[in-house]
Each structure stands twice: as structure tokens, then as C-alpha cells.
Write an enzyme that holds these catalytic residues in place. Structure first.
Site, PDB file in Angstrom:
ATOM      1  N   GLU A 115       0.988  -1.028   0.421  1.00  0.00           N
ATOM      2  CA  GLU A 115      -0.257  -0.108  -0.305  1.00  0.00           C
ATOM      3  C   GLU A 115       1.189   1.237  -0.614  1.00  0.00           C
ATOM      4  O   GLU A 115       1.995   0.948   0.581  1.00  0.00           O
ATOM      5  CB  GLU A 115      -1.455   0.199   1.765  1.00  0.00           C
ATOM      6  CG  GLU A 115      -1.856  -0.624   0.894  1.00  0.00           C
ATOM      7  CD  GLU A 115      -2.921   0.398   0.820  1.00  0.00           C
ATOM      8  OE1 GLU A 115      -3.206   1.457  -0.200  1.00  0.00           O
ATOM      9  OE2 GLU A 115      -4.205   0.202   0.851  1.00  0.00           O
ATOM     10  N   ASP A 116       0.197   2.020  -0.811  1.00  0.00           N
ATOM     11  CA  ASP A 116       1.296   3.445  -0.676  1.00  0.00           C
ATOM     12  C   ASP A 116       1.089   4.490   1.224  1.00  0.00           C
ATOM     13  O   ASP A 116       1.466   4.227   1.411  1.00  0.00           O
ATOM     14  CB  ASP A 116       0.464   4.346  -1.275  1.00  0.00           C
ATOM     15  CG  ASP A 116      -0.680   4.571  -1.608  1.00  0.00           C
ATOM     16  OD1 ASP A 116      -1.323   4.048  -0.864  1.00  0.00           O
ATOM     17  OD2 ASP A 116      -1.391   5.441  -2.508  1.00  0.00           O
ATOM     18  N   ASP A 145      -4.586   5.272   6.351  1.00  0.00           N
ATOM     19  CA  ASP A 145      -4.912   6.957   6.868  1.00  0.00           C
ATOM     20  C   ASP A 145      -5.633   6.091   8.125  1.00  0.00           C
ATOM     21  O   ASP A 145      -5.267   5.776   9.482  1.00  0.00           O
ATOM     22  CB  ASP A 145      -5.110   7.435   5.945  1.00  0.00           C
ATOM     23  CG  ASP A 145      -5.965   9.174   6.370  1.00  0.00           C
ATOM     24  OD1 ASP A 145      -5.339   9.168   7.515  1.00  0.00           O
ATOM     25  OD2 ASP A 145      -7.059   9.847   5.385  1.00  0.00           O
ATOM     26  N   ARG A 171       1.828  12.327  -8.594  1.00  0.00           N
ATOM     27  CA  ARG A 171       2.469  11.230  -8.361  1.00  0.00           C
ATOM     28  C   ARG A 171       3.712  11.291  -8.818  1.00  0.00           C
ATOM     29  O   ARG A 171       4.539  10.074  -8.330  1.00  0.00           O
ATOM     30  CB  ARG A 171       1.516  10.364  -8.915  1.00  0.00           C
ATOM     31  CG  ARG A 171       0.237   9.919  -8.824  1.00  0.00           C
ATOM     32  CD  ARG A 171      -0.789   9.058  -9.891  1.00  0.00           C
ATOM     33  NE  ARG A 171      -2.370   8.908  -9.462  1.00  0.00           N
ATOM     34  CZ  ARG A 171      -3.055   8.213  -8.422  1.00  0.00           C
ATOM     35  NH1 ARG A 171      -1.842   8.105  -7.149  1.00  0.00           N
ATOM     36  NH2 ARG A 171      -4.012   8.729  -9.007  1.00  0.00           N
ATOM     37  N   PHE A 231      -2.962  15.906   4.663  1.00  0.00           N
ATOM     38  CA  PHE A 231      -2.323  15.109   3.648  1.00  0.00           C
ATOM     39  C   PHE A 231      -1.662  14.918   2.315  1.00  0.00           C
ATOM     40  O   PHE A 231      -0.425  16.558   2.678  1.00  0.00           O
ATOM     41  CB  PHE A 231      -2.999  15.494   2.264  1.00  0.00           C
ATOM     42  CG  PHE A 231      -3.973  15.348   2.044  1.00  0.00           C
ATOM     43  CD1 PHE A 231      -4.447  13.515   1.248  1.00  0.00           C
ATOM     44  CD2 PHE A 231      -3.667  15.148  -0.100  1.00  0.00           C
ATOM     45  CE1 PHE A 231      -4.929  12.738   0.441  1.00  0.00           C
ATOM     46  CE2 PHE A 231      -3.103  14.298  -0.588  1.00  0.00           C
ATOM     47  CZ  PHE A 231      -4.859  13.391  -1.064  1.00  0.00           C
TER      48      PHE A 231
HETATM   49  P1  XMP Z   1      -7.726   5.145   4.485  1.00  0.00           P
HETATM   50  O1  XMP Z   1      -8.333   6.228   5.346  1.00  0.00           O
HETATM   51  O2  XMP Z   1      -9.154   4.106   4.346  1.00  0.00           O
HETATM   52  O3  XMP Z   1      -7.163   5.596   2.867  1.00  0.00           O
HETATM   53  O4  XMP Z   1      -7.046   4.230   5.615  1.00  0.00           O
HETATM   54  C1  XMP Z   1      -6.917   5.235   2.551  1.00  0.00           C
HETATM   55  C2  XMP Z   1      -6.117   5.325   1.362  1.00  0.00           C
HETATM   56  O5  XMP Z   1      -6.907   7.053   1.243  1.00  0.00           O
HETATM   57  C3  XMP Z   1      -5.703   7.773   0.703  1.00  0.00           C
HETATM   58  N1  XMP Z   1      -4.942   8.698   0.919  1.00  0.00           N
HETATM   59  C4  XMP Z   1      -4.389   9.559   0.752  1.00  0.00           C
HETATM   60  N2  XMP Z   1      -4.119   9.425  -0.916  1.00  0.00           N
HETATM   61  N3  XMP Z   1      -2.368  11.639   0.464  1.00  0.00           N
HETATM   62  C5  XMP Z   1      -2.685  10.304  -0.649  1.00  0.00           C
HETATM   63  O6  XMP Z   1      -2.581  11.362  -2.120  1.00  0.00           O
HETATM   64  C6  XMP Z   1      -2.746  11.477   1.876  1.00  0.00           C
HETATM   65  O7  XMP Z   1      -2.183  11.855   2.345  1.00  0.00           O
HETATM   66  C7  XMP Z   1      -3.688  10.151   2.073  1.00  0.00           C
HETATM   67  N4  XMP Z   1      -4.053  10.078   3.077  1.00  0.00           N
HETATM   68  C8  XMP Z   1      -5.427   8.394   3.017  1.00  0.00           C
HETATM   69  C9  XMP Z   1      -4.637   6.794  -0.377  1.00  0.00           C
HETATM   70  O8  XMP Z   1      -5.820   6.057  -2.028  1.00  0.00           O
HETATM   71  C10 XMP Z   1      -4.719   5.354   0.856  1.00  0.00           C
HETATM   72  O9  XMP Z   1      -4.456   4.260  -0.071  1.00  0.00           O
HETATM   73 MG    MG Z   2      -5.876   9.027  -4.305  1.00  0.00          MG
END
Ligand code: XMP
Ligand code: MG
Length: 187
Positions: free
Chosen positions: A106-107, A110, A172, A159
Site C-alpha cells: 500500500e502507498d 490513513d 504522483r 495530506f
Molecule cells: P484509509 O483512510 O482508508 O485511506 O486508510 C487509504 C487511502 O486513502 C488515500 N489517502 C491519501 N492519498 N495522500 C494521498 O495522496 C494522503 O495523505 C492520503 N491519505 C489517504 C490513499 O488512496 C489510501 O490508499
Molecule cells: Mg488518491
């Protein structure tokens, strides 16, 4: 909805939180750690499109165990900067994962809601093992406690964009991770 050249006028790239050399160093370390843990086994890396693409391609090249790669694409019902946990699979894996050693890449984690859904979905397919490697986590935002075996960096509740992470599909390609600065109009 902003259009044309004003597309991202409500946001700019701010402070660098993780620079390029730090990213490379940490990816190499993770590659060694994962290779040690999976010695003698064959790994299936599952990347979550699109954010994890840059990380997974670097991570794969830092691995010393045989590995394959597959991708999923998911859409989370939410706004541009937060997810709701209600996830829809846009692209599923090409191959079954039953009996495979799977590492979900995962990237960013959150709230953890997206990851929680993905883990439930993949676990139901009976892999031999299932672990998570996340480049970034925001522990302060977590709504669900999840086992994340490998973490690149813990970051504050900002963010972020770059190294695969986007704001409305932009940024990206930045070779570092930076905080996004939004104008008050967009908040
Ligand atoms: P959750 O809240 O489900 O979120 O853990 C995971 C997905 O939300 C996006 N995400 C971000 N994308 N910068 C981003 O570009 C951020 O700071 C960020 N925080 C959450 C991301 O797609 C991730 O897989
Ligand atoms: Mg995104």
C-alpha cells in the site's frame, strides 16, 4: 468542480516530509528485511493502484527472493482526501492467490478502512500467508487497529503527495513525499 488550468489552483506542494535519498534508503532496508523473512519462499506482491505503483516497483527490485506481482484497483466512496471505508473493486487480481504467500503493498494507511476491507477480501481467498507493507502510515488517524508488518515511515496527520500519491491525480511523479498546502477556499 475545478476545470482546465485552474484544476489544482486550490493546492500547492509544501514542505518535503520524506526526500528522495531517504525513500531509496528505506526501500532498500525493507527489501532486505522482507527477503530475510521470506527466504526459501516465493512471494506474490499485490499492489493497490495507482498510488503503490512507484513504491512496489522499487521494492520489487530490492528483493532477493523470487517474486511475482499483481494489482488491484479500488475506489473508496469518500471525498478527494478521505475515505469512507466503503470500497468498490474496480480491477481485481489477474490470478488466484490460494496457497500463495501474499504481501499487500500500500502507498499509505490513513484511517485503515481501505486496508481493512482489502485484507478481509484477500483473506477469504485462502492465501498461505498475508502480510502488509505500507510505505507511509498516519497512526494519528487510525480508526481500526490493523497488523502492518512492514512500514516505511510514520508521518504526521497531513495530506501528502508524491512518489505515487496524488491530489486529484496530480503530483504522483514527484520523487519525494511532500505535504499538500491547501488554500482556505478548498478546506
Ligand atoms: P484509509 O483512510 O482508508 O485511506 O486508510 C487509504 C487511502 O486513502 C488515500 N489517502 C491519501 N492519498 N495522500 C494521498 O495522496 C494522503 O495523505 C492520503 N491519505 C489517504 C490513499 O488512496 C489510501 O490508499
Ligand atoms: Mg488518491
Amino acid at each position: 468542480m475545478p476545470t482546465g488550468s485552474a484544476h489544482n489552483a486550490d493546492a500547492t506542494v509544501g514542505a518535503v516530509l520524506v526526500d528522495g535519498p531517504a525513500l531509496s534508503r528505506r526501500v532498500s532496508e525493507l527489501g532486505l528485511e522482507i527477503s530475510r523473512d521470506y527466504e526459501g519462499r516465493e512471494l506474490l506482491l499485490v499492489g493497490v493502484l495507482k498510488g503503490a505503483v512507484f513504491f512496489i516497483s522499487d521494492l520489487m527490485r530490492a528483493l532477493h527472493v523470487p517474486c511475482e506481482v499483481d494489482f488491484m484497483a479500488v475506489a473508496s466512496y469518500g471525498d478527494a482526501t478521505s475515505s469512507s471505508g466503503v470500497v468498490r473493486i474496480l480491477k481485481d487480481l489477474d490470478r488466484p492467490i490460494e496457497g500463495r504467500d501474499v504481501l499487500l503493498v500500500e502507498d499509505i494507511v490513513d484511517s485503515g478502512l481501505t486496508l481493512s476491507y482489502l485484507l478481509r477480501t484477500l483473506r477469504a481467498r485462502a492465501p498461505a500467508s498475508l502480510e502488509v507493507c505500507a510505505l507511509l502510515t498516519k497512526p494519528g488517524r487510525r480508526k481500526i487497529d490493523l497488523p502492518i508488518r512492514y512500514v516505511g515511515f510514520e508521518i504526521p496527520d497531513r495530506f501528502v503527495v508524491g512518489y505515487g500519491l496524488d491530489y486529484r491525480e496530480r503530483y504522483r511523479n514527484l520523487p519525494y513525499v511532500a505535504a499538500l498546502e491547501r488554500s482556505t477556499r478548498a478546506l
